[in-house]
Design a protein around this motif. Structure first.
Motif, mmCIF file in Angstrom:
data_model
loop_
_atom_site.group_PDB
_atom_site.id
_atom_site.type_symbol
_atom_site.label_atom_id
_atom_site.label_comp_id
_atom_site.label_asym_id
_atom_site.label_seq_id
_atom_site.Cartn_x
_atom_site.Cartn_y
_atom_site.Cartn_z
ATOM 1 N N THR A 62 -16.772 38.484 9.624
ATOM 2 C CA THR A 62 -16.271 37.207 10.106
ATOM 3 C C THR A 62 -16.538 36.157 9.032
ATOM 4 O OG1 THR A 62 -16.645 37.744 12.423
ATOM 5 C CG2 THR A 62 -16.541 35.407 11.857
ATOM 6 N N TYR A 63 -15.533 35.347 8.744
ATOM 7 C CA TYR A 63 -15.688 34.309 7.731
ATOM 8 C C TYR A 63 -15.499 32.925 8.348
ATOM 9 C CZ TYR A 63 -16.155 37.036 3.458
ATOM 10 O OH TYR A 63 -16.633 37.841 2.470
ATOM 11 N N VAL A 64 -16.432 32.030 8.042
ATOM 12 C CA VAL A 64 -16.306 30.625 8.406
ATOM 13 C C VAL A 64 -15.911 29.865 7.139
ATOM 14 C CG1 VAL A 64 -17.483 28.562 9.254
ATOM 15 C CG2 VAL A 64 -18.026 30.803 10.235
ATOM 16 N N ILE A 65 -14.797 29.137 7.199
ATOM 17 C CA ILE A 65 -14.305 28.392 6.038
ATOM 18 C C ILE A 65 -14.372 26.908 6.351
ATOM 19 C CG2 ILE A 65 -12.354 28.036 4.485
ATOM 20 C CD1 ILE A 65 -11.400 30.858 5.265
ATOM 21 N N GLU A 66 -15.209 26.203 5.605
ATOM 22 C CA GLU A 66 -15.364 24.759 5.809
ATOM 23 C C GLU A 66 -14.429 24.001 4.871
ATOM 24 O OE1 GLU A 66 -18.638 21.397 4.731
ATOM 25 O OE2 GLU A 66 -19.425 23.139 5.831
ATOM 26 N N VAL A 67 -13.605 23.126 5.452
ATOM 27 C CA VAL A 67 -12.648 22.346 4.669
ATOM 28 C C VAL A 67 -12.966 20.861 4.807
ATOM 29 C CG1 VAL A 67 -10.890 24.112 5.022
ATOM 30 C CG2 VAL A 67 -10.949 22.124 6.536
ATOM 31 N N MET A 68 -12.317 20.047 3.989
ATOM 32 C CA MET A 68 -12.552 18.610 4.049
ATOM 33 C C MET A 68 -11.945 18.016 5.324
ATOM 34 S SD MET A 68 -12.273 17.157 0.163
ATOM 35 C CE MET A 68 -13.725 17.256 -0.897
ATOM 36 N N GLY A 69 -12.440 16.838 5.680
ATOM 37 C CA GLY A 69 -11.991 16.172 6.891
ATOM 38 C C GLY A 69 -13.179 15.619 7.654
ATOM 39 N N ARG A 70 -13.723 14.504 7.128
ATOM 40 C CA ARG A 70 -14.897 13.923 7.766
ATOM 41 C C ARG A 70 -14.578 13.370 9.146
ATOM 42 N NH1 ARG A 70 -15.890 10.413 4.191
ATOM 43 N NH2 ARG A 70 -15.054 8.583 5.247
ATOM 44 N N ASP A 71 -13.476 12.635 9.235
ATOM 45 C CA ASP A 71 -13.091 12.020 10.507
ATOM 46 C C ASP A 71 -11.740 12.512 11.018
ATOM 47 O OD1 ASP A 71 -15.380 10.262 10.528
ATOM 48 O OD2 ASP A 71 -14.378 9.106 8.963
ATOM 49 N N ALA A 72 -11.049 13.287 10.220
ATOM 50 C CA ALA A 72 -9.698 13.731 10.590
ATOM 51 C C ALA A 72 -9.568 15.240 10.418
ATOM 52 C CB ALA A 72 -8.652 13.020 9.729
ATOM 53 N N GLY A 73 -8.896 15.873 11.365
ATOM 54 C CA GLY A 73 -8.819 17.323 11.360
ATOM 55 C C GLY A 73 -7.498 17.911 10.916
ATOM 56 N N ASP A 74 -6.620 17.123 10.333
ATOM 57 C CA ASP A 74 -5.300 17.636 9.973
ATOM 58 C C ASP A 74 -5.368 18.830 9.020
ATOM 59 O OD1 ASP A 74 -4.185 15.621 11.538
ATOM 60 O OD2 ASP A 74 -2.505 15.367 10.157
ATOM 61 N N LEU A 75 -6.205 18.728 7.984
ATOM 62 C CA LEU A 75 -6.290 19.840 7.034
ATOM 63 C C LEU A 75 -6.730 21.119 7.734
ATOM 64 C CD1 LEU A 75 -7.838 18.322 3.779
ATOM 65 C CD2 LEU A 75 -5.585 19.367 4.019
ATOM 66 N N ALA A 76 -7.765 21.022 8.551
ATOM 67 C CA ALA A 76 -8.253 22.213 9.259
ATOM 68 C C ALA A 76 -7.224 22.738 10.247
ATOM 69 C CB ALA A 76 -9.563 21.883 9.981
ATOM 70 N N LEU A 77 -6.575 21.839 10.976
ATOM 71 C CA LEU A 77 -5.607 22.252 11.987
ATOM 72 C C LEU A 77 -4.413 22.945 11.356
ATOM 73 C CD1 LEU A 77 -4.412 22.353 14.812
ATOM 74 C CD2 LEU A 77 -3.669 19.973 14.527
ATOM 75 N N TRP A 78 -3.805 22.309 10.361
ATOM 76 C CA TRP A 78 -2.622 22.890 9.729
ATOM 77 C C TRP A 78 -2.962 24.192 9.002
ATOM 78 C CZ3 TRP A 78 2.504 20.605 8.805
ATOM 79 C CH2 TRP A 78 2.740 19.478 9.598
ATOM 80 N N GLY A 92 0.808 -1.205 0.000
ATOM 81 C CA GLY A 92 0.000 0.000 0.000
ATOM 82 C C GLY A 92 0.846 1.263 0.000
ATOM 83 N N VAL A 93 0.406 2.245 -0.753
ATOM 84 C CA VAL A 93 1.033 3.572 -0.781
ATOM 85 C C VAL A 93 -0.035 4.578 -0.341
ATOM 86 C CG1 VAL A 93 2.107 5.349 -2.217
ATOM 87 C CG2 VAL A 93 2.619 2.926 -2.637
ATOM 88 N N PRO A 94 0.183 5.310 0.752
ATOM 89 C CA PRO A 94 -0.849 6.207 1.288
ATOM 90 C C PRO A 94 -1.060 7.449 0.425
ATOM 91 C CG PRO A 94 1.179 6.454 2.533
ATOM 92 C CD PRO A 94 1.412 5.332 1.568
ATOM 93 N N GLY A 95 -2.225 7.510 -0.215
ATOM 94 C CA GLY A 95 -2.570 8.651 -1.046
ATOM 95 C C GLY A 95 -3.939 9.179 -0.674
ATOM 96 N N THR A 96 -3.998 10.243 0.116
ATOM 97 C CA THR A 96 -5.254 10.865 0.519
ATOM 98 C C THR A 96 -4.966 12.256 1.054
ATOM 99 O OG1 THR A 96 -7.031 10.828 2.178
ATOM 100 C CG2 THR A 96 -5.047 9.589 2.703
ATOM 101 N N ILE A 97 -5.786 13.223 0.697
ATOM 102 C CA ILE A 97 -5.523 14.594 1.147
ATOM 103 C C ILE A 97 -5.781 14.760 2.633
ATOM 104 C CG2 ILE A 97 -6.076 15.537 -1.129
ATOM 105 C CD1 ILE A 97 -8.697 16.622 0.136
ATOM 106 N N ASP A 98 -6.521 13.837 3.252
ATOM 107 C CA ASP A 98 -6.899 13.998 4.665
ATOM 108 C C ASP A 98 -5.754 13.747 5.640
ATOM 109 O OD1 ASP A 98 -9.508 14.677 4.062
ATOM 110 O OD2 ASP A 98 -10.215 12.608 4.137
ATOM 111 N N ASN A 99 -4.688 13.111 5.189
ATOM 112 C CA ASN A 99 -3.558 12.781 6.061
ATOM 113 C C ASN A 99 -4.007 11.978 7.290
ATOM 114 O OD1 ASN A 99 -0.660 13.090 6.273
ATOM 115 N ND2 ASN A 99 -0.975 14.373 8.068
ATOM 116 N N ASP A 100 -4.926 11.039 7.056
ATOM 117 C CA ASP A 100 -5.563 10.322 8.162
ATOM 118 C C ASP A 100 -5.129 8.865 8.280
ATOM 119 O OD1 ASP A 100 -6.752 9.462 5.831
ATOM 120 O OD2 ASP A 100 -8.810 9.593 6.583
ATOM 121 N N ILE A 101 -3.951 8.553 7.759
ATOM 122 C CA ILE A 101 -3.431 7.183 7.824
ATOM 123 C C ILE A 101 -2.359 7.122 8.910
ATOM 124 C CG2 ILE A 101 -2.321 5.304 6.565
ATOM 125 C CD1 ILE A 101 -5.043 6.001 5.463
ATOM 126 N N SER A 102 -2.503 6.191 9.831
ATOM 127 C CA SER A 102 -1.462 6.025 10.849
ATOM 128 C C SER A 102 -0.251 5.360 10.216
ATOM 129 C CB SER A 102 -1.994 5.178 12.010
ATOM 130 O OG SER A 102 -2.251 3.851 11.588
#
Length: 319
Positions: free
Chosen positions: A163-179, A121-131
């Motif tokens: 004030t702006y609320v920006i919704e980003v991807m990340g159903r189960d993982a918050g790396d994109l929002a956090l970074w 397996g090669v981890p390919g996903t924008i969510d960065n949610d693979i341990s």
């Protein structure tokens, strides 16, 4: 091993093409034939397979998406679907398979490995949610897409004092929002891994008002809830004119960053080395900038953790 296959599965991610290129050229360099399987595991079932040459992956390192295309397959989750896939592997004489994707793709790779067909397996996903890996292919590109959007939104937020609320991807993982939130100077970051008291968000906005702050940015991962719902609540609670932007699938597209191209090249080549050395049921990843291998079974049993120090830092810097 003289003949291997490669497929991409699940959601596409910038850098997948760079990984495909690395797999094909590394294998050919080792005198191994490579077959591309189109449309993921469904393409495997359907026999949508063709041999790839050096020229097959020319001029793709800079392209987003995946030239092999991707699809989710409910059929492959069944014993019958896996049997059909194995029949196609036998038909083409494919002795090993590189699977580029996320955890759903790794489930398929593990099933094939259990049935006697070695997969890496090669981890390919924008969510960065693979341990088991510090970063996944596509994360850096998606992150930079979000940051670019935040910077542009901040310009208009400043001009109109909103004030702006920006919704980003990340159903189960918050790396994109956090970074993205930390890099973009967001006042609040809402992620699935951390429960945020709405009163804290309101208090932070009010403190900003009191010291003369004219605009604010709030980043929310889609797994937390609707950005529009939060925007309405903020408007009601604070009385601030609030706008909402949902970035959506724009985060998945675009030319991969240099970081993603290099990561994909390293992981793609490493996956071939792993197959040719007799490894099976492994995921190749990167840890402290070193390439590593881990059992897919262990990867699937573990939950990816956010960087809690980064989250705490974001709270400290957004006072």
């Amino acid at each position: 091993m003289k003949r291997i296959g490669v497929l991409t599965s699940g959601g596409d991610a910038p850098g997948m093409n760079a990984a495909i290129r690395a797999v094909v050229r590394k294998a050919i360099y080792q005198d191994v034939e490579v077959f591309g399987i189109k449309n993921g595991f469904q393409g495997l079932i359907d026999g949508n397979i063709e041999q790839m040459e050096i020229g097959s992956v020319g001029d793709i390192i800079h392209r987003g998406g995946t030239i092999l295309r991707s699809a989710r397959s409910e059929e492959f989750k069944t014993e019958e679907g896996q049997k059909k896939g194995i029949e196609q592997l036998n038909k083409y004489g494919i002795e090993g398979l590189v699977v580029i994707g996320g955890d759903g793709s790794f489930h398929g790779a593990q099933k094939l490995t259990e049935k006697g067909y070695p997969c890496i397996g090669v981890p390919g996903t924008i969510d960065n949610d693979i341990s088991g890996t510090d970063f996944t292919i596509g994360f850096d590109t998606a992150l930079n897409t979000i940051i670019e959007a935040i910077d542009k939104i901040r310009d208009t937020a400043t001009s109109h004092e909103r004030t702006y609320v920006i919704e980003v991807m990340g159903r189960d993982a918050g790396d994109l929002a956090l970074w993205a939130g930390l890099a973009g100077g967001a006042e609040s970051i809402l992620i699935p891994e951390k429960e945020e008291d709405f009163t804290d968000i309101v208090d932070r906005l009010k403190r900003g008002q009191e010291r003369g702050k004219k605009h604010s940015i709030i980043v929310i991962a889609e797994g937390v809830g609707s950005g529009f719902d939060y925007g309405e609540q903020i408007n009601e609670a604070v009385g601030l004119e609030t706008r909402v932007t949902v970035l959506g699938y724009i985060q998945r597209g675009g030319s991969p960053t240099a970081t993603d191209r290099v990561l994909a090249s390293r992981l793609g080549a490493k996956s071939v080395e792993s197959l040719l050395s007799g490894k099976a049921g492994k995921m190749v990843g990167i840890y402290n900038n070193q390439l590593v291998e881990q059992d897919i079974v262990e990867i699937l049993s573990e939950k990816h953790e956010i960087n809690h120090n980064m989250y705490n830092l974001s709270k400290e810097l957004s006072i």
